[in-house]
Design a protein around this motif. Structure first.
Motif, PDB file in Angstrom:
ATOM      1  N   VAL A  11       0.835  -1.209   0.000  1.00 12.25           N
ATOM      2  CA  VAL A  11       0.000   0.000   0.000  1.00 12.25           C
ATOM      3  C   VAL A  11       0.868   1.257   0.000  1.00 12.25           C
ATOM      4  O   VAL A  11       0.605   2.209  -0.746  1.00 12.25           O
ATOM      5  N   LEU A  12       1.916   1.270   0.806  1.00  9.54           N
ATOM      6  CA  LEU A  12       2.792   2.445   0.845  1.00  9.54           C
ATOM      7  C   LEU A  12       3.532   2.615  -0.483  1.00  9.54           C
ATOM      8  O   LEU A  12       3.746   3.741  -0.948  1.00  9.54           O
ATOM      9  N   ALA A  13       3.917   1.498  -1.110  1.00 11.06           N
ATOM     10  CA  ALA A  13       4.585   1.574  -2.415  1.00 11.06           C
ATOM     11  C   ALA A  13       3.672   2.181  -3.463  1.00 11.06           C
ATOM     12  O   ALA A  13       4.130   2.842  -4.400  1.00 11.06           O
ATOM     13  N   ARG A  14       2.358   1.966  -3.313  1.00 13.91           N
ATOM     14  CA  ARG A  14       1.402   2.534  -4.262  1.00 13.91           C
ATOM     15  C   ARG A  14       1.135   4.007  -3.962  1.00 13.91           C
ATOM     16  O   ARG A  14       1.091   4.836  -4.870  1.00 13.91           O
ATOM     17  N   GLU A  15       0.951   4.328  -2.692  1.00 18.75           N
ATOM     18  CA  GLU A  15       0.568   5.697  -2.322  1.00 18.75           C
ATOM     19  C   GLU A  15       1.769   6.645  -2.225  1.00 18.75           C
ATOM     20  O   GLU A  15       1.637   7.844  -2.500  1.00 18.75           O
ATOM     21  N   LEU A  16       2.922   6.105  -1.785  1.00 23.18           N
ATOM     22  CA  LEU A  16       4.120   6.924  -1.546  1.00 23.18           C
ATOM     23  C   LEU A  16       3.794   8.128  -0.648  1.00 23.18           C
ATOM     24  O   LEU A  16       4.268   9.250  -0.864  1.00 23.18           O
ATOM     25  N   HIS A  17       2.954   7.859   0.341  1.00 26.22           N
ATOM     26  CA  HIS A  17       2.553   8.889   1.296  1.00 26.22           C
ATOM     27  C   HIS A  17       2.081   8.166   2.558  1.00 26.22           C
ATOM     28  O   HIS A  17       1.127   7.380   2.504  1.00 26.22           O
ATOM     29  N   PHE A  18       2.756   8.413   3.682  1.00 26.62           N
ATOM     30  CA  PHE A  18       2.439   7.668   4.903  1.00 26.62           C
ATOM     31  C   PHE A  18       1.020   7.942   5.385  1.00 26.62           C
ATOM     32  O   PHE A  18       0.315   7.035   5.838  1.00 26.62           O
ATOM     33  N   GLY A  19       0.576   9.193   5.281  1.00 29.56           N
ATOM     34  CA  GLY A  19      -0.768   9.533   5.740  1.00 29.56           C
ATOM     35  C   GLY A  19      -1.842   8.816   4.946  1.00 29.56           C
ATOM     36  O   GLY A  19      -2.769   8.219   5.510  1.00 29.56           O
ATOM     37  N   LYS A  20      -1.722   8.856   3.612  1.00 27.87           N
ATOM     38  CA  LYS A  20      -2.719   8.211   2.757  1.00 27.87           C
ATOM     39  C   LYS A  20      -2.683   6.696   2.915  1.00 27.87           C
ATOM     40  O   LYS A  20      -3.731   6.034   2.939  1.00 27.87           O
ATOM     41  N   ALA A  21      -1.474   6.141   3.013  1.00 30.54           N
ATOM     42  CA  ALA A  21      -1.350   4.690   3.167  1.00 30.54           C
ATOM     43  C   ALA A  21      -1.937   4.235   4.505  1.00 30.54           C
ATOM     44  O   ALA A  21      -2.641   3.225   4.569  1.00 30.54           O
ATOM     45  N   ALA A  22      -1.662   4.981   5.566  1.00 27.68           N
ATOM     46  CA  ALA A  22      -2.204   4.622   6.886  1.00 27.68           C
ATOM     47  C   ALA A  22      -3.728   4.684   6.871  1.00 27.68           C
ATOM     48  O   ALA A  22      -4.404   3.828   7.462  1.00 27.68           O
ATOM     49  N   LEU A  23      -4.279   5.674   6.166  1.00 27.59           N
ATOM     50  CA  LEU A  23      -5.738   5.795   6.075  1.00 27.59           C
ATOM     51  C   LEU A  23      -6.329   4.586   5.365  1.00 27.59           C
ATOM     52  O   LEU A  23      -7.354   4.036   5.788  1.00 27.59           O
ATOM     53  N   ARG A  24      -5.709   4.165   4.272  1.00 22.70           N
ATOM     54  CA  ARG A  24      -6.195   2.994   3.537  1.00 22.70           C
ATOM     55  C   ARG A  24      -6.095   1.729   4.372  1.00 22.70           C
ATOM     56  O   ARG A  24      -6.932   0.827   4.259  1.00 22.70           O
ATOM     57  N   LEU A  25      -5.059   1.650   5.190  1.00 29.07           N
ATOM     58  CA  LEU A  25      -4.863   0.456   6.021  1.00 29.07           C
ATOM     59  C   LEU A  25      -5.643   0.519   7.328  1.00 29.07           C
ATOM     60  O   LEU A  25      -5.674  -0.461   8.077  1.00 29.07           O
ATOM     61  N   ASN A  26      -6.233   1.685   7.600  1.00 27.65           N
ATOM     62  CA  ASN A  26      -7.003   1.895   8.832  1.00 27.65           C
ATOM     63  C   ASN A  26      -6.133   1.719  10.082  1.00 27.65           C
ATOM     64  O   ASN A  26      -6.547   1.098  11.073  1.00 27.65           O
ATOM     65  N   ILE A  27      -4.915   2.253  10.000  1.00 25.67           N
ATOM     66  CA  ILE A  27      -4.019   2.250  11.151  1.00 25.67           C
ATOM     67  C   ILE A  27      -3.417   3.644  11.282  1.00 25.67           C
ATOM     68  O   ILE A  27      -3.592   4.490  10.403  1.00 25.67           O
ATOM     69  N   THR A  28      -2.706   3.886  12.369  1.00 31.75           N
ATOM     70  CA  THR A  28      -2.066   5.184  12.560  1.00 31.75           C
ATOM     71  C   THR A  28      -0.750   5.245  11.778  1.00 31.75           C
ATOM     72  O   THR A  28      -0.165   4.198  11.441  1.00 31.75           O
ATOM     73  N   GLN A  29      -0.274   6.459  11.538  1.00 30.28           N
ATOM     74  CA  GLN A  29       1.002   6.601  10.839  1.00 30.28           C
ATOM     75  C   GLN A  29       2.166   5.996  11.633  1.00 30.28           C
ATOM     76  O   GLN A  29       3.020   5.327  11.035  1.00 30.28           O
ATOM     77  N   PRO A  30       2.230   6.204  12.955  1.00 30.26           N
ATOM     78  CA  PRO A  30       3.322   5.556  13.707  1.00 30.26           C
ATOM     79  C   PRO A  30       3.281   4.029  13.584  1.00 30.26           C
ATOM     80  O   PRO A  30       4.331   3.385  13.486  1.00 30.26           O
ATOM     81  N   ALA A  31       2.079   3.448  13.594  1.00 33.48           N
ATOM     82  CA  ALA A  31       1.970   1.991  13.452  1.00 33.48           C
ATOM     83  C   ALA A  31       2.472   1.547  12.081  1.00 33.48           C
ATOM     84  O   ALA A  31       3.168   0.525  11.957  1.00 33.48           O
ATOM     85  N   LEU A  32       2.133   2.311  11.043  1.00 31.40           N
ATOM     86  CA  LEU A  32       2.616   1.984   9.695  1.00 31.40           C
ATOM     87  C   LEU A  32       4.139   2.088   9.637  1.00 31.40           C
ATOM     88  O   LEU A  32       4.807   1.209   9.070  1.00 31.40           O
ATOM     89  N   SER A  33       4.685   3.123  10.219  1.00 32.27           N
ATOM     90  CA  SER A  33       6.146   3.292  10.231  1.00 32.27           C
ATOM     91  C   SER A  33       6.823   2.117  10.915  1.00 32.27           C
ATOM     92  O   SER A  33       7.858   1.612  10.442  1.00 32.27           O
ATOM     93  N   ARG A  34       6.238   1.656  12.038  1.00 30.94           N
ATOM     94  CA  ARG A  34       6.815   0.503  12.750  1.00 30.94           C
ATOM     95  C   ARG A  34       6.778  -0.751  11.884  1.00 30.94           C
ATOM     96  O   ARG A  34       7.751  -1.514  11.830  1.00 30.94           O
ATOM     97  N   GLN A  35       5.655  -0.987  11.203  1.00 28.23           N
ATOM     98  CA  GLN A  35       5.542  -2.177  10.351  1.00 28.23           C
ATOM     99  C   GLN A  35       6.578  -2.159   9.233  1.00 28.23           C
ATOM    100  O   GLN A  35       7.184  -3.193   8.922  1.00 28.23           O
ATOM    101  N   ILE A  36       6.779  -0.996   8.634  1.00 32.34           N
ATOM    102  CA  ILE A  36       7.765  -0.892   7.556  1.00 32.34           C
ATOM    103  C   ILE A  36       9.177  -1.118   8.099  1.00 32.34           C
ATOM    104  O   ILE A  36       9.993  -1.815   7.475  1.00 32.34           O
ATOM    105  N   ARG A  37       9.466  -0.561   9.282  1.00 31.88           N
ATOM    106  CA  ARG A  37      10.794  -0.764   9.870  1.00 31.88           C
ATOM    107  C   ARG A  37      11.041  -2.233  10.185  1.00 31.88           C
ATOM    108  O   ARG A  37      12.142  -2.759   9.954  1.00 31.88           O
ATOM    109  N   VAL A  38      10.032  -2.913  10.732  1.00 38.32           N
ATOM    110  CA  VAL A  38      10.183  -4.338  11.046  1.00 38.32           C
ATOM    111  C   VAL A  38      10.443  -5.127   9.766  1.00 38.32           C
ATOM    112  O   VAL A  38      11.325  -6.007   9.727  1.00 38.32           O
ATOM    113  N   LEU A  39       9.697  -4.835   8.703  1.00 37.07           N
ATOM    114  CA  LEU A  39       9.893  -5.539   7.433  1.00 37.07           C
ATOM    115  C   LEU A  39      11.291  -5.274   6.881  1.00 37.07           C
ATOM    116  O   LEU A  39      11.970  -6.208   6.408  1.00 37.07           O
TER     117      LEU A  39
END
Length: 293
Positions: A11-39
Motif C-alpha cells: 500500500v505504501l509503495a502505491r501511495e508513496l505517502h504515509f498519511g494516505k497509506a495509513a488511512l487505507r490500512l485503517n491504522i495510525t502513521q506511527p503503526a505503519l512506520s513501525r511495520q515498515i521498519r520491522v519488514l
C-alpha cells in the motif's frame, strides 16, 4: 513473515505517502512506520527513502514491490476461496472492473445472467484501474476484467466489447452551460478539465482527451484523477468540468449539472477480457452468459 507487513509495504509503495497509506490500512502513521521498519529489518535492506516531504522506493524496494504485490494477492485470493467454500459455494470467479463501470447496466446484467445459470459459483468483484487489471489477468490473479476501451491487446488475452455509451459533460451549477440540456463540446474549450489518469492511448482518460481533440481544442488546464467519482467531486467544488459515461448521470452531487453532447462520436466502450488459455468451467460458463439476456 507477517502478512500485515507485506500489505503495508504494498500500500505504501502505491501511495508513496504515509498519511494516505495509513488511512487505507485503517491504522495510525506511527503503526505503519513501525511495520515498515520491522519488514526492512527482516529483509536486511531499506525499502523507502523518506524526508519530511517525500517518500520514494529505493532500488531494492522497487525490485521487491512487484513480488510483494503478488504475494499479497495470492494470500488474499486463498482467503477469498476459503470464504467461498465455507459459504457452500462450489467455485469462485473473480471479476475486475474499472470504477466507472459499477453503475453500468451491462455489469449488472452480466452478473445477474451468470448467477441464474451458475448459482453455486460465487462472483467476487474487485475494483482496479486498466493497468492493474491487465497485470492481474496476465498473472492469473483475475479471471476476467471489465475495462474501458481502447485497451492494449495482448496475444494471450481474449476480448469482447459489451456496451458502448455516450459521454456527457458534468459542469458546475454556476457554469454558463449548466442550464442547457445539450451542448457542443467545443463550448467547454476554455474550461479546466478533470480527466481520469490512464496510460497514453488507453481507457476513459484517452477517450476524453480524444473527444476534445475531435472538437479541435486542448483543455488549457488538466487535473488527472484516479477515478470518475473524484472528478465529479471536483466539479461539485467548482474546480472545472469533466466528461463521464452517460450511466454516471445517476450520481447526484450538490452543484453538479449534466449536459448531453451534440458530438455523436464522443463515446466510451466497455470491454470484457480474460486469459485465452485459461479454461476453467466457471470462466467458460461466464463467457456463455454473454449471449444470454
Amino acid at each position: 513473515m507477517d502478512y500485515r507487513y507485506l500489505h503495508a509495504f504494498v500500500v505504501l509503495a502505491r501511495e508513496l505517502h504515509f498519511g494516505k497509506a495509513a488511512l487505507r490500512l485503517n491504522i495510525t502513521q506511527p503503526a505503519l512506520s513501525r511495520q515498515i521498519r520491522v519488514l526492512e529489518d527482516q529483509l536486511g535492506m531499506v525499502l523507502f527513502t523518506r524526508d519530511r516531504r517525500h517518500v520514494a522506493l529505493t532500488v531494492e524496494g522497487t525490485q521487491l514491490a512487484a513480488e510483494a504485490r503478488s504475494a499479497v494477492s495470492h494470500y488474499e485470493k486463498m482467503l477469498s476461496r476459503a470464504s467461498s467454500l465455507r459459504k457452500g459455494y462450489k467455485g469462485q470467479l473473480i471479476l475486475g472492473y474499472v470504477g466507472s463501470s459499477i453503475l453500468d447496466p451491462a455489469l449488472t446484467r452480466l452478473i445477474t445472467c451468470f448467477r441464474e445459470i451458475k448459482p453455486d459459483v460465487e462472483i467476487v468483484i474487485e475494483e482496479h484501474n486498466v493497468d492493474e487489471q491487465l497485470t492481474l489477468l496476465i498473472d492469473h490473479q483475475l479471471d476476467m476484467g471489465l475495462l474501458r476501451s481502447p485497451v492494449p491487446h495482448f496475444a494471450n488475452l481474449d476480448y469482447v466489447d459489451i456496451a458502448t455509451r455516450s459521454l456527457i459533460a458534468a459542469v458546475p451549477h454556476t457554469h454558463p452551460q449548466a442550464g442547457a440540456g445539450k451542448i457542443a463540446l467545443e463550448t467547454l474549450s476554455g474550461d479546466t478539465f478533470m480527466i481520469q489518469k490512464d496510460p497514453p492511448g488507453v481507457g476513459l482518460g484517452w477517450s476524453a482527451l480524444h473527444a476534445c481533440e475531435m472538437a479541435r481544442f486542448v483543455p488549457p488546464k488538466i487535473y488527472f484523477t484516479r477515478d470518475v467519482a473524484v472528478a465529479i467531486g471536483m466539479v461539485s467544488m467548482g474546480i472545472g468540468v469533466t466528461l463521464v459515461p452517460e450511466t454516471q448521470r445517476s450520481v447526484t452531487l450538490p452543484n453538479v449539472c449534466y449536459c448531453l453532447l451534440h458530438d455523436p462520436e464522443v463515446t466510451t466502450t466497455l470491454t470484457l477480457c480474460w486469459p485465452k488459455f485459461r479454461k476453467s468451467r466457471e470462466l467458460i460458463e461466464f463467457v456463455r452468459s454473454l449471449t444470454l439476456g
